[in-house]
Structure formats: structure tokens, C-alpha cells
Design a protein around this motif. Structure first.
Motif, PDB file in Angstrom:
ATOM      1  N   ARG A 108      -2.836  17.971   8.474  1.00 42.99           N
ATOM      2  CA  ARG A 108      -3.437  17.665   7.320  1.00 42.99           C
ATOM      3  C   ARG A 108      -3.659  15.898   7.306  1.00 42.99           C
ATOM      4  N   LEU A 109      -4.628  15.595   7.010  1.00 45.37           N
ATOM      5  CA  LEU A 109      -5.021  14.261   6.933  1.00 45.37           C
ATOM      6  C   LEU A 109      -4.165  13.523   5.786  1.00 45.37           C
ATOM      7  N   ARG A 110      -3.697  12.337   6.267  1.00 43.27           N
ATOM      8  CA  ARG A 110      -2.577  11.501   5.278  1.00 43.27           C
ATOM      9  C   ARG A 110      -3.082  10.073   5.433  1.00 43.27           C
ATOM     10  N   THR A 111      -2.783   9.502   4.441  1.00 43.92           N
ATOM     11  CA  THR A 111      -2.922   7.799   4.525  1.00 43.92           C
ATOM     12  C   THR A 111      -1.587   7.442   5.173  1.00 43.92           C
ATOM     13  N   SER A 112      -1.535   6.394   5.888  1.00 44.57           N
ATOM     14  CA  SER A 112      -0.625   5.693   6.689  1.00 44.57           C
ATOM     15  C   SER A 112      -0.547   4.150   6.344  1.00 44.57           C
ATOM     16  N   GLY A 113      -1.072   3.667   5.084  1.00 46.40           N
ATOM     17  CA  GLY A 113      -1.326   2.406   4.869  1.00 46.40           C
ATOM     18  C   GLY A 113      -2.627   1.618   4.580  1.00 46.40           C
ATOM     19  N   GLY A 114      -2.389   0.625   3.910  1.00 45.83           N
ATOM     20  CA  GLY A 114      -3.460  -0.400   3.907  1.00 45.83           C
ATOM     21  C   GLY A 114      -5.010   0.040   3.915  1.00 45.83           C
ATOM     22  N   ARG A 115      -5.651  -0.404   4.907  1.00 43.27           N
ATOM     23  CA  ARG A 115      -6.929   0.102   5.021  1.00 43.27           C
ATOM     24  C   ARG A 115      -7.269   1.363   5.695  1.00 43.27           C
ATOM     25  N   VAL A 116      -7.681   2.551   4.836  1.00 44.54           N
ATOM     26  CA  VAL A 116      -7.405   4.080   5.271  1.00 44.54           C
ATOM     27  C   VAL A 116      -8.622   4.482   6.069  1.00 44.54           C
ATOM     28  N   LEU A 117      -9.710   4.210   5.568  1.00 49.36           N
ATOM     29  CA  LEU A 117     -11.043   4.679   6.101  1.00 49.36           C
ATOM     30  C   LEU A 117     -12.075   3.542   6.005  1.00 49.36           C
ATOM     31  N   SER A 118     -13.069   3.452   7.032  1.00 46.92           N
ATOM     32  CA  SER A 118     -14.164   2.797   7.010  1.00 46.92           C
ATOM     33  C   SER A 118     -15.341   3.482   6.890  1.00 46.92           C
TER      34      SER A 118
ATOM     35  N   HIS B 209     -11.792   5.961  11.296  1.00 42.52           N
ATOM     36  CA  HIS B 209     -10.165   6.075  10.712  1.00 42.52           C
ATOM     37  C   HIS B 209      -9.608   4.593  11.013  1.00 42.52           C
ATOM     38  N   ALA B 210      -8.771   4.525   9.932  1.00 43.02           N
ATOM     39  CA  ALA B 210      -7.890   3.242  10.111  1.00 43.02           C
ATOM     40  C   ALA B 210      -6.388   3.681   9.912  1.00 43.02           C
ATOM     41  N   GLY B 211      -6.144   3.569   8.466  1.00 42.51           N
ATOM     42  CA  GLY B 211      -4.671   4.000   8.186  1.00 42.51           C
ATOM     43  C   GLY B 211      -4.530   5.258   7.875  1.00 42.51           C
ATOM     44  N   THR B 212      -4.721   6.332   8.812  1.00 41.81           N
ATOM     45  CA  THR B 212      -4.540   7.671   8.537  1.00 41.81           C
ATOM     46  C   THR B 212      -3.720   8.322   9.810  1.00 41.81           C
ATOM     47  N   TYR B 213      -3.139   9.179   9.426  1.00 41.01           N
ATOM     48  CA  TYR B 213      -2.342  10.267  10.464  1.00 41.01           C
ATOM     49  C   TYR B 213      -2.466  11.812   9.978  1.00 41.01           C
TER      50      TYR B 213
ATOM     51  N   PRO C 296       0.852  -1.203   0.070  1.00 41.40           N
ATOM     52  CA  PRO C 296      -0.047  -0.103   0.107  1.00 41.40           C
ATOM     53  C   PRO C 296       0.831   1.368  -0.150  1.00 41.40           C
ATOM     54  N   GLU C 297       0.389   2.237  -0.608  1.00 44.61           N
ATOM     55  CA  GLU C 297       0.980   3.502  -0.849  1.00 44.61           C
ATOM     56  C   GLU C 297       0.628   4.224   0.454  1.00 44.61           C
ATOM     57  N   LYS C 298       1.672   5.242   0.776  1.00 47.03           N
ATOM     58  CA  LYS C 298       1.397   6.021   2.084  1.00 47.03           C
ATOM     59  C   LYS C 298       1.813   7.099   1.807  1.00 47.03           C
ATOM     60  N   GLY C 299       1.094   8.161   2.853  1.00 53.29           N
ATOM     61  CA  GLY C 299       1.646   9.479   2.819  1.00 53.29           C
ATOM     62  C   GLY C 299       0.864  10.510   2.053  1.00 53.29           C
ATOM     63  N   VAL C 300      -0.309   9.968   1.243  1.00 48.70           N
ATOM     64  CA  VAL C 300      -1.156  10.658   0.402  1.00 48.70           C
ATOM     65  C   VAL C 300      -2.212  11.439   0.980  1.00 48.70           C
ATOM     66  N   ALA C 301      -2.452  12.834   0.503  1.00 50.17           N
ATOM     67  CA  ALA C 301      -3.441  13.604   1.478  1.00 50.17           C
ATOM     68  C   ALA C 301      -4.863  13.201   1.224  1.00 50.17           C
ATOM     69  N   ILE C 302      -5.483  13.216   2.245  1.00 50.13           N
ATOM     70  CA  ILE C 302      -7.080  12.826   1.989  1.00 50.13           C
ATOM     71  C   ILE C 302      -7.886  14.082   2.109  1.00 50.13           C
ATOM     72  N   ARG C 303      -8.863  14.208   1.294  1.00 49.17           N
ATOM     73  CA  ARG C 303     -10.021  15.364   1.338  1.00 49.17           C
ATOM     74  C   ARG C 303     -11.078  14.558   2.086  1.00 49.17           C
ATOM     75  N   LEU C 304     -11.460  14.820   3.453  1.00 45.72           N
ATOM     76  CA  LEU C 304     -12.581  14.168   4.004  1.00 45.72           C
ATOM     77  C   LEU C 304     -13.580  15.197   4.410  1.00 45.72           C
ATOM     78  N   PRO C 305     -14.900  15.529   3.816  1.00 53.65           N
ATOM     79  CA  PRO C 305     -15.943  16.245   4.006  1.00 53.65           C
ATOM     80  C   PRO C 305     -15.962  16.354   5.456  1.00 53.65           C
ATOM     81  N   ASP C 306     -16.710  17.412   5.996  1.00 57.26           N
ATOM     82  CA  ASP C 306     -17.400  17.595   7.496  1.00 57.26           C
ATOM     83  C   ASP C 306     -18.205  16.421   7.498  1.00 57.26           C
ATOM     84  N   PRO C 307     -18.565  15.884   8.882  1.00 53.43           N
ATOM     85  CA  PRO C 307     -19.716  14.832   9.077  1.00 53.43           C
ATOM     86  C   PRO C 307     -20.779  15.427   8.611  1.00 53.43           C
ATOM     87  N   ALA C 308     -21.309  16.906   8.932  1.00 55.41           N
ATOM     88  CA  ALA C 308     -22.455  17.410   8.604  1.00 55.41           C
ATOM     89  C   ALA C 308     -22.851  17.513   6.924  1.00 55.41           C
ATOM     90  N   GLU C 309     -21.677  17.339   6.311  1.00 57.23           N
ATOM     91  CA  GLU C 309     -21.712  17.337   4.907  1.00 57.23           C
ATOM     92  C   GLU C 309     -22.129  15.997   4.540  1.00 57.23           C
TER      93      GLU C 309
END
Ligand code: AMP
Ligand code: GLY
Length: 435
Positions: free
Chosen positions: A381-391, A371-375, A349-362
Motif C-alpha cells: 500500500r502506498l504511504r507518505t514518507s514525509g515532506g513533499r509527497v507527490l508532484s 512520486h517524491a515522499g512515498t513508500y 511533516p506527518e509520515k506513514g499516511v495511506a495515499i489513494r492514488l487513482p489509476d493513470p487512465a482515470e
């Protein structure tokens, strides 16, 4: 109460989310910690920068933060004896001892327990050398399933259509492609049917079954491609009947728990039975896990009636009398989770990619993003840290509604290389369409 959740994946975010929600609903005073946690657990608790496998540091943290209850998410710390160490320290823990957790950490042991307990499971044999394995493969019909006996993070089971493929996979495992985990392999008959994840809370004697969920292990839509840790899940599953769950209790959970206890290693915590429901309706065990499923937890906790986490605390504190007396916990609503994975998952899995996550209200009230593989990077800024990123869990009155909510939100979360399935819960939505 001070509660520590060990782990940093989607399952652990879901556990923290449920603990937080239940504490708010009952106005109880909860101080939540996660180790290591993730950007999803940070707003509702304190993330301790300790790896889930760092047993000594975790034991020290439980002491220094005076944690009342520790809930262990992943299998590795269970297999490494974290629950034993904390119990030796007179701390309340949710999770089995290392010897009991061998039901997951050694497939060879699990098969032996099932054989002794007379539990239905695929016929299999265990090997540490190539010669006998070749002989076995030669004498059995295709397809065959080859499994590493040890923990392999979802990569340890390969369905082999031909004998040649089985030989190749066994050779690779015995040669160390999965490290120590594959130095002992199981070769087993292929079972056709429909898979079901049935989890039960237990104090070793009593069994409280959770509503079954269905996981999607394959990477690709239509259940194609390699096995993964799980690309999505849903609950409830309409093939579940009272008769089926009564069989799962009487033919699987009770005899296995009795057998494990008879060996002097009683099992407490959650026991996850990965089942194949055979065409004649028999539930046959594919595997046991000594923990909650990931991503099943991301649908189970939002689907079950609030108050669930009190049961985990009661089991950790060995106060079974506080648990509800029903045999199966009820579902409040349907839930579907879609996993967003990184490009290259599961192999690389690729890592360090920027994530655009809309607000919960949106994203809407019927959506929860775990969250799973995020930092967060230095700029926050939210980025991927591998494997499964979000659920991405969608909720609804029916599985079809929940699937639409999950898919719609998954669509709107953006990162380069986002890899996901648009067909989570397809079996159920097809059944609903046909009904
Ligand atoms: P396991 O790690 O044993 O749960 O295996 C992972 C996945 O491989 C399962 O969820 C099934 O999809 C598949 N699998 C494992 N064992 C078998 C079997 N005996 N027959 C058919 N499929 C299997
Ligand atoms: N979703 C499968 C597992 O947790 O092992």
C-alpha cells in the motif's frame, strides 16, 4: 546503456521518466537504476536501496552494476564529492565537482564569484559573529533577507520585514538552528520583482539554456507563509523574452562559468540560476543551484521536446559536439506541477499516511504523477514518507489548460492532511486573462 539516477524525489522520478521515454522513442537499450529511487521509479527501473548521501556505497554500486552514466539529482552528494569520486574512477557523470558545486553549497562563495565576475546580485555581507551582524542590520534599510550560507533544504532564506526580526533570525542561525549550514550567514538587501528559474546545461564553456520556469516557494496560496522547497511550478513563463535570455547568458552564465574555471574548478552539468527580474528588466541572481530544480524538473522535462536526456548523457560522456547548436531549447507544450505535501510541511511533516492514488487512465493522458515522499508498506500500500509527497504535472496547449489538468488531478488524489496550493501558475493565468 546502464544509467543510474541518484536521488529519490520528484525530480529524480521525472529524470527516470524522461530517460525511459526517450529510450523507448529511439528504441535504444536502456537499463535504468535509481538510488534510492521511489515507488514511481520502481516500475521503470531497478531501485537500489542506497541513500543519495552514501557516497562510498554509491561508488561501489556503480562498479558492481557497471553503470555507464550516473546522473546526480540532489545537492548533498554533489557537495560530498560523488561526481569527483566517480570521475576518478573513469566513470561518466552528469553533475559538477564538489569545488564547483560550492556555487550552491556556499552562498558566501557564490557571492564572491559574482562580485569578481561583475554579476548583478543583491548587495550583501557575510557574518560569523553576532556583533558585526547587529551593526550591519542597524545601518541598513528594512526589509532585509537573512540566509544561511550552507545547504539548508530550502529553509535557509528568511525575508525579514523588520530589523528586529532580522536580528532574531541571525541569532537563531548563528546559535545553530540550522546546524553547520547557518554558522555563517549572509544578510542582503531585499529585491522586489518577479522570480524566474533559468537552468542551463554546460560543459563549462558552452551554455544551452532550458526554457525558464517559475517556482512557487511559499507554502500558502497567494505566495504567503514560510518558504519551502517549492509547492509547484510552471513552464513556459511569458515574461521570458529573447532579450532577457541573451542578458542572462551574457551577464550571468558566461561570466560566472569563466570565473569558476579561472579558479581551476570548471563547472559541468546543469547550473540553475534563481533570478529576480527587477522592475527595470535586469536579471539579478538570488541564488545558484548546482543541480536541476525540484519541482521545476517535473515541468521542464515534460514541456521540452523529447530527446532531452540524450543531452545529459552527451555532457556526462563529454561529447558536447552531439548537442544541438541552438542557444535555448524549445518548448513542446505547457506544463504545470502541483505539489501535494504532508500535513506539517515544511517544519514537521506527518509520515506513514495511506495515499489513494487513482489509476493513470482515470487521471487522464494530460497528467503525470511524479512520486517524491512515498513508500510501499508490507502490503504494497502506498504511504507518505514525509515532506513533499507527490508532484502532479498537468500538460496542455497553454499554461491555463495545464494548470486546470494539474489541479483537477491533484483534487482526486487523497490522503489525510494533504496540503497543497490551488493557485500554481497564478501570475501566468492572470497575465493570460488580462491579455
Ligand atoms: P534563496 O534560497 O536564496 O533562493 O532564497 C529563497 C527565496 O527567498 C527566494 O526564492 C526568494 O523568494 C526569497 N529571496 C531570497 N533572496 C531575496 C532577496 N534578496 N530579495 C527578495 N527575496 C529574496
Ligand atoms: N525549486 C527550488 C529548488 O530546487 O531549489
Amino acid at each position: 546503456m546502464r544509467v543510474l539516477v541518484v536521488g529519490g524525489g520528484g525530480r529524480e522520478h521525472a529524470l527516470c521518466w524522461a530517460l525511459h521515454r526517450d529510450a523507448a522513442a529511439s528504441s535504444s537499450d536502456l537499463q535504468l537504476f535509481a538510488a534510492p529511487g521511489n515507488p514511481g521509479t520502481a516500475p521503470i527501473g531497478t531501485n537500489l536501496p542506497i541513500a543519495a548521501t552514501a557516497v562510498d556505497e554509491l561508488v561501489a554500486a556503480v562498479r558492481s552494476h557497471d553503470i555507464d552514466v550516473t546522473i546526480i539529482g540532489p545537492e548533498a552528494p554533489l557537495a560530498a564529492g560523488l561526481a569527483d569520486r566517480l570521475r576518478d574512477d573513469s566513470r561518466a557523470v552528469f553533475g559538477p565537482s564538489a569545488p564547483a558545486a560550492r556555487l550552491e553549497s556556499s552562498k558566501a562563495y557564490a557571492k564572491e564569484v559574482m562580485r569578481r565576475a561583475g554579476v548583478p546580485t543583491a548587495k550583501s555581507a557575510t557574518f560569523v559573529g553576532m556583533g558585526p551582524a547587529l551593526e550591519y542590520i542597524g545601518g541598513h534599510a528594512e526589509p532585509l533577507v537573512v540566509k544561511a550560507s550552507g545547504l539548508a533544504a530550502g529553509k535557509g532564506a528568511v525575508v525579514c520585514r523588520t530589523r528586529e526580526e532580522a536580528v532574531k533570525v541571525v541569532r537563531a542561525m548563528l546559535d545553530g538552528s540550522l546546524g553547520e549550514a547557518g554558522k555563517e550567514v549572509l544578510i542582503e538587501e531585499f529585491l522586489a520583482g518577479e522570480e524566474l528559474s533559468v537552468l542551463a546545461l554546460t560543459d563549462s564553456e558552452r551554455v544551452l539554456i532550458l526554457p525558464p520556469a517559475q517556482d512557487h516557494k511559499r507554502l500558502g496560496e497567494g505566495d504567503t507563509g514560510p518558504n519551502t522547497g517549492g509547492m509547484g511550478a510552471y513552464c513556459p513563463v511569458s515574461i521570458t523574452t529573447d532579450v532577457l535570455l541573451a542578458r542572462v547568458r551574457a551577464e550571468i552564465f558566461e561570466p560566472v562559468l569563466r570565473e569558476v574555471a579561472a579558479q581551476g574548478t570548471p563547472y559541468e552539468g546543469v547550473l540553475y540560476a534563481g533570478l529576480m527580474i527587477l522592475p527595470d528588466g535586469t536579471p539579478s541572481v538570488l541564488e545558484f543551484n548546482a543541480r536541476f530544480g525540484d519541482p521545476e524538473t517535473q515541468v521542464l522535462l515534460p514541456a521540452i521536446l523529447p530527446g532531452f536526456t540524450q543531452h545529459l548523457i552527451a555532457i556526462a560522456q563529454r561529447q558536447w559536439r552531439l548537442l544541438p547548436t541552438q542557444q535555448v531549447l524549445a518548448v513542446e507544450r505547457a506544463a504545470v506541477t502541483t505539489v501535494l505535501a504532508a500535513r506539517g510541511y515544511p517544519e514537521n511533516p506527518e509520515k506513514g499516511v495511506a495515499i489513494r492514488l487513482p489509476d493513470p487512465a482515470e487521471l487522464g493522458e494530460d497528467v503525470i504523477v511524479f512520486h517524491a515522499g512515498t513508500y510501499r508498506d508490507n502490503e504494497g500500500r502506498l504511504r507518505t514518507s514525509g515532506g513533499r509527497v507527490l508532484s502532479v504535472t498537468g500538460l496542455g496547449a497553454t499554461v491555463s489548460d495545464a494548470a486546470r489538468a494539474s489541479r483537477g488531478a491533484a483534487e482526486r488524489i487523497a490522503f489525510e492532511g494533504k496540503t497543497w496550493r490551488r493557485d500554481i501558475a497564478w501570475r501566468e493565468t492572470e497575465r493570460a486573462g488580462a491579455a
